[in-house]
Motif scaffolding. Structure first.
Motif, PDB file in Angstrom:
ATOM      1  N   GLY A   9       0.122   5.283   0.858  1.00  0.00           N
ATOM      2  CA  GLY A   9      -0.910   6.200   1.323  1.00  0.00           C
ATOM      3  C   GLY A   9      -0.348   7.209   2.304  1.00  0.00           C
ATOM      4  N   THR A  32      -5.587   5.410   1.733  1.00  0.00           N
ATOM      5  CA  THR A  32      -5.220   5.248   0.326  1.00  0.00           C
ATOM      6  C   THR A  32      -6.342   5.837  -0.521  1.00  0.00           C
ATOM      7  OG1 THR A  32      -6.180   3.016   0.269  1.00  0.00           O
ATOM      8  CG2 THR A  32      -3.818   3.182   0.707  1.00  0.00           C
ATOM      9  N   LEU A  69       0.840  -1.196   0.000  1.00  0.00           N
ATOM     10  CA  LEU A  69       0.000   0.000   0.000  1.00  0.00           C
ATOM     11  C   LEU A  69       0.870   1.239   0.000  1.00  0.00           C
ATOM     12  CD1 LEU A  69      -2.504  -1.023   2.832  1.00  0.00           C
ATOM     13  CD2 LEU A  69      -2.969  -1.002   0.384  1.00  0.00           C
TER      14      LEU A  69
END
Length: 111
Positions: free
Chosen positions: A12, A36, A10
């Motif tokens: 973010g 995100t 991820l």
């Protein structure tokens, strides 16, 4: 092939100041929320943002990095795996939580 089983990546922004706890065993654990964003155009052609929130948990050296550098708003990358756990509330209801257990953190940009 086993390295891609239960693998999460991820990128973010840190949603709030991470909480870091030093356990009696001497281990350190850090928890943070990660936002995100996905962008798309709606039927009218207007840009829309879809934000998803993830709970990230990190241990040991990764927790140290989070404690020192991962402030609210900072863009980070997380590599880890999904972990689901259950717990029982005081009222007897059972809750399920899915978290990302971080193996690596990448500090990406400024606030």
């Amino acid at each position: 092939m086993s390295s891609i089983k239960n693998h999460v990546q991820l990128i973010g922004n840190v949603g709030q100041v991470p909480t870091v706890t030093n356990l009696e065993s001497g281990k350190k654990v850090a928890r943070l929320s990660l936002a995100t964003n996905e962008y798309y155009k709606d039927g009218k052609g207007e840009k829309q943002t879809d934000t998803n929130w993830h709970t990230v948990v990190a241990w040991g050296k990764v927790a140290d990095i989070i404690e020192k550098y991962a402030e609210k708003g900072k863009e980070i990358g997380v590599v880890g795996k999904l972990k689901t756990r259950t717990y029982t509330m005081d009222d007897g209801n059972q809750r399920y939580v899915t978290e990302v257990v971080a193996d690596e953190i990448l500090l990406m940009g400024n606030k």
